[in-house]
Write a protein that holds these residues in place. Sequence first.
Motif, mmCIF file in Angstrom:
data_model
loop_
_atom_site.group_PDB
_atom_site.id
_atom_site.type_symbol
_atom_site.label_atom_id
_atom_site.label_comp_id
_atom_site.label_asym_id
_atom_site.label_seq_id
_atom_site.Cartn_x
_atom_site.Cartn_y
_atom_site.Cartn_z
ATOM 1 N N PRO A 144 0.812 -1.232 0.000
ATOM 2 C CA PRO A 144 0.000 0.000 0.000
ATOM 3 C C PRO A 144 0.840 1.275 0.000
ATOM 4 N N SER A 145 2.013 1.237 0.648
ATOM 5 C CA SER A 145 2.826 2.449 0.667
ATOM 6 C C SER A 145 3.398 2.734 -0.721
ATOM 7 N N TYR A 146 3.420 1.714 -1.571
ATOM 8 C CA TYR A 146 3.821 1.940 -2.971
ATOM 9 C C TYR A 146 2.606 2.303 -3.822
ATOM 10 N N TYR A 147 1.560 1.466 -3.741
ATOM 11 C CA TYR A 147 0.475 1.702 -4.697
ATOM 12 C C TYR A 147 -0.346 2.922 -4.344
ATOM 13 N N ARG A 148 -0.144 3.423 -3.134
ATOM 14 C CA ARG A 148 -0.698 4.735 -2.828
ATOM 15 C C ARG A 148 -0.296 5.733 -3.916
ATOM 16 N N TRP A 149 0.963 5.645 -4.353
ATOM 17 C CA TRP A 149 1.469 6.607 -5.346
ATOM 18 C C TRP A 149 1.117 6.186 -6.762
ATOM 19 N N THR A 150 0.924 4.896 -6.971
ATOM 20 C CA THR A 150 0.398 4.471 -8.275
ATOM 21 C C THR A 150 -0.985 5.087 -8.460
ATOM 22 N N GLN A 151 -1.766 5.014 -7.388
ATOM 23 C CA GLN A 151 -3.115 5.603 -7.440
ATOM 24 C C GLN A 151 -3.029 7.119 -7.597
ATOM 25 N N TRP A 152 -2.096 7.713 -6.910
ATOM 26 C CA TRP A 152 -1.936 9.161 -6.981
ATOM 27 C C TRP A 152 -1.592 9.590 -8.408
ATOM 28 N N ILE A 153 -0.661 8.863 -9.030
ATOM 29 C CA ILE A 153 -0.296 9.213 -10.417
ATOM 30 C C ILE A 153 -1.495 8.995 -11.334
ATOM 31 N N PHE A 154 -2.227 7.909 -11.071
ATOM 32 C CA PHE A 154 -3.425 7.674 -11.877
ATOM 33 C C PHE A 154 -4.353 8.889 -11.801
ATOM 34 N N LEU A 155 -4.501 9.427 -10.604
ATOM 35 C CA LEU A 155 -5.388 10.589 -10.457
ATOM 36 C C LEU A 155 -4.834 11.813 -11.177
ATOM 37 N N GLN A 156 -3.512 11.951 -11.191
ATOM 38 C CA GLN A 156 -2.936 13.066 -11.958
ATOM 39 C C GLN A 156 -3.298 12.911 -13.436
ATOM 40 N N ILE A 157 -3.276 11.660 -13.886
ATOM 41 C CA ILE A 157 -3.597 11.408 -15.296
ATOM 42 C C ILE A 157 -5.080 11.668 -15.536
ATOM 43 N N TRP A 205 -6.403 -8.989 -7.466
ATOM 44 C CA TRP A 205 -5.037 -8.714 -7.041
ATOM 45 C C TRP A 205 -4.399 -7.606 -7.888
ATOM 46 N N GLY A 206 -4.875 -6.397 -7.640
ATOM 47 C CA GLY A 206 -4.338 -5.233 -8.346
ATOM 48 C C GLY A 206 -4.704 -3.975 -7.578
ATOM 49 N N GLU A 207 -4.283 -2.834 -8.106
ATOM 50 C CA GLU A 207 -4.569 -1.575 -7.434
ATOM 51 C C GLU A 207 -6.031 -1.184 -7.653
ATOM 52 N N PRO A 208 -6.786 -0.904 -6.572
ATOM 53 C CA PRO A 208 -8.144 -0.403 -6.759
ATOM 54 C C PRO A 208 -8.098 1.004 -7.354
#
Length: 1134
Positions: free
Chosen positions: A185-198, A694-697
């Motif tokens: 979660p401490s990683y995919y938090r930022w995957t989600q964050w970048i997704f939101l930037q996109i 098994w992926g980022e929500p």
Amino acid sequence: MRLHDKSVFPNDLNLNGLTGLSGELDELLRRKDEHMGPMTIFALRTRYIIGRMAEYSKDEISRIEDKWRSAWAKNKVYQTELDISKPKYYVLDMFPYPSGAGLHVGHPLGYIASDIVARFKRIKGFNVLHPMGFDAFGLPAEQYAIEHGIHPATSTQQNIQNFKRQLGKIGFCYDWSREVQTCDPSYYRWTQWIFLQIFESWYNRKEAKAERISSLIACFETEGNISHPFPNLKFRTPSGSDSFTATQWKTYDEKTRREILMNYRLAYLAHTDVNWCEALGTVLANDEVINGVSYRGGFPVVKRQMRQWSLRITEYAERLLSGLDQIDFSESMKDIQRNWIGKSTGCLVTFKIKGLTPGPSPEERGRETANKKYWSILKAYSKDLRKNQTKAESILWEELRNSKLGHKIRRQHVIGIFIADFTCLDKRLVIEVDGDIHLQTEEYDNARTEFLHDEGFAVIRFTNDEVSSDLNNVLSKVKKTLDELPSIKRSSSLSEPAPMTIGGEGRGEVLTVFTTRPDTIYGVDFMVLAPEHPLVAEITTESYRKEIDAYLKYVESRSEIERMAEVKRVTGCFTGAFAINPISKKETPIWISEYVLAGYGTGAIMGVPCGDERDHKFAKHFKLPITNIIGTFYSGEEANPSYEATLENSGAFNGMLMRDAVPAIIAELEKLGVGKRQINYKMRDAGWSRQRYWGEPFPVIFRDDVPYAMEEKDLPLTLPDSDNFKPSGNGEGPLANLTDWIDFASGEKRDSNTMPTHAGAAWYFLRYMDPHNQKEFAGRKSLDYWNQVDVYIGGSEHAVAHLLYSRMWVKILHDLGYLNFDEPFKKLINQGKITGDSRFVYRVRGANKFVSAGLIDQYETDPLHVDISLVEGLELDTDGFQRSRPDYASAKFILENGKYICGSAIEKMSKSKYNVVNPDDIIDKYGADTLRMYEMFLGPLEQSKPWSTNGIDGVYKFLRRFWNLFHDSTGKFGVGNDAPTKEELRALHKTLKKIESDIENYSFNTSVSEFMICVNELSSLKCNKRSILEPLVIALSPFAPHIAEELWSLLGHPNTILNATYPAFDEQYLKVNSHAYPISINGKVRATMEFALDMPKEDIEKLVLASEILKKWSEGKPPKKVIIVQGKIVNVVL
RNA sequence: GCGGAUGUGGCGUAAUGGCAGCCGCGCCAGACUUAGGAUCUGGUGCCGAAAGGCGUGGGGGUUCGAGUCCCUUCAUCCGCACCA
């Protein structure tokens, strides 16, 4: 002590006492005892004991390697800090998916290469970033969970631990403190964050860069979407237009605005055709579908419409393409990407359709939108309705017909699956009267309205009462609405071309095609539409309807797989309609055929049989006339796609070279208003939703079916715990089952999909730079310092998906101001795949009997994979084989020459083929240094090759010889301090130079070879001098770090060799003052003669001409010519 | 079909246009008083007794000289595949 030195053998050794000390010794004895007398056994034991006592023996190797591995870990020698005083170097491996099978010898190949580069760069003075992590989300863990009931998080962690254990044994210099796991979660938090930037960005085509969505809103508020039309031409505003003004924007409600914005967002939600795989219960990306089946499991895949997240990667097509020129990827890798992007430059050309008047008939209009199956039913029904109108409808119809509204109104018009009461096609307006005979509920009306909106129609509704009691009010309302709505352009003249899209307005009287060859416009002999093309139903004439329907049925019946399999089959059907060539004015028949794809270009082509192979086949097959516009370039047998021909039969363009005609004809088409330049890309937007657990929500919340970005402070949106991983199968993923999580009391909802594994992998190389940052995906200082990956090593199988998505994400982050670079990887190296070398036994059908490979012709046999550990070369260990499986215990073998010979094949390394070689086994036997050097020695890094352990002894021996240089004949460490000789210096510096240039060129196999040469030379020189050996240890350290560190420490250095400095080679030691010139006569070398290097050519020539050898070959004749290349060769031409 | 890569001893491979086969495996011979999955030494492209000849998938070309550059052809591998 020396391994071969027998003098150390203790005379009084009690051999019996040694029995049982080592299982391996027992094994050796068991295998040999039938052929050996007691002396042999004695000798074997002796060897074993000597081996154990020698310095660089198996046990000693593992002692040395273990010692240094733990010392390195303890002293944190691999920990990297940001240090701006030093130049940086970023060496990256493609992080692995931690599969349950663990590592095989193919995995470390690239890791070893990158490790060598990292260590080398470090001793060259760079601050090296060399991290490792795990691509830990993904389908296999989920499938494993379904099969075995083990939670993906659990199995993934186990696999990661196993990978780390295996990687740890090879001695890589990874800075594990920077490890990332995409499922954390401490990683995919930022995957989600970048997704939101996109999500909160759009692509400004004028600026060719991504911008915040707020800049788009600001633009809409001042000028509507005039400057930035919808990226997807199919989209319409609620009023059915493809444009809107600032005033209109302001009248839109929140939902409408969001819907409009959705069409600009770089991450967007839309109904898209996706690859649905029933067996996996999920959607697959284009690159996960191979020949119509899933890449994993080979299950059938069909097209299906779903509401999905997509990334608008198509907006980056041009930059992804041009960026390739800036980066150092192999030409083949660039080609794969170029091919995937598939840019083609050409133009759109509009053909009028003969006999169709501007403005289609109500039937045609209706048929266009109606589902084919319902069309005839609906049409009949609408006729019925016209005869049985309600009173209110009749009244209104009379008024609408007679009043001068200025727009044609149709009644009981079929739109899609509905029959609208009154319709104005010019304004895309539907007027409905709720009648008493319809008896529909409010819900039904709403669904109807929504559908009509989707079709681009505005809807106004009146009740029966309104019509009968206040007709004037109703009419003025209709008039007002009509005035407000923008007119949809209908083209009826050449000067006003129709908008050239499939889904757009203006279809019916024109047909637009995309071509890269406008120069062949006079060679058009027919037109072909994709069967799915919306015009098909409209233009088909009555007399061909039956045939067309039959053909459409046939196409529908064909699966994706069938179409793929029979690519070259020619099928098609004539529609009865004709198109008019806008330049030559020639009338050409319009056909449909499955060889034209609905999804590319406009879904329609102009057929030029003399210039296009497919068109030619089509024309020949259906016996269509072929116009030759390229003279002798067309043979009559085969199309010729050349640009070099001179045009004939091409009106004003006759005599022009085709190459020149391309721009000339485009200009003409544009002048006539029937064409325009157009660039098309094969690449589609990337589907970004997966129906998986098994992926980022997705970090969004749906309000009224509209997705809203979650607030940054609420991230990460963690994956809820669950033990149900089965997809529901209806398109919703496993998360849909977790209603507590999905649904809010407020009626809001989460997304039940998760992101693909590409998401986490699209930016992990950025996180390594600052992996523990809680406030940002990575701090600006780190991003600026570590910057681009200097060298990225990994498999070519990621050519398309991973590399394109990474490049896209970096470009977006760059555009949004987070990065000062817009390509992630400066240089990419693709290590070759290491394949397995499988072995087979041949079982006689119907018997428990196996036949040796040479004799299989005489029997009916089935090949079976046999575990390669039971085979030596090709010879099967039959006893071991019988022991391996109880059902083979009584098997009989038919031998040849007393041996059972196996069959072999080169295949992918996999458990099921019993051909996996585990690096652990190699390390146990030879040590990590030998494994590392042997993998490099196998051949060029980028070349694929089958694994073979043959030859590993050579590398093993080399390390032992290297070790022995530092040890005297009694095995005692000791180096001399004498001054080195010229030869010794030469051997050293030649090697230093070669190793340095080899590493820079990623030519590791030749480095290993060079080390061997050097050690051979130093061994024959009996060199044990510190001044030679110490630099050599440093040079070897990137390749064999353990032995190097041990020797470094024995040489008296307290500090790790990682902090040593790579010795500079000195050109002066490589200089020689004479050269043995090969003397060739007529190009054939006949002798060599030694001359000083600075000897002038004239002197050499004199000496050579006077030599015996020349006298022998010239037979006294004077030479014609003498070529002397100083320092190289002498060639005498007779 | 299109695009890319690769073809060199028995095998993995090496060669800034300048002695083809470095290095390693394998094989052959020898040494270490016997033994040897160890170690060391020597040999090992093919034909030929030798002199010598022939050799980098095939054919052509450029060059004093080509594995290397150019043209052509064949084979294998990889990627894409009806993309107009």
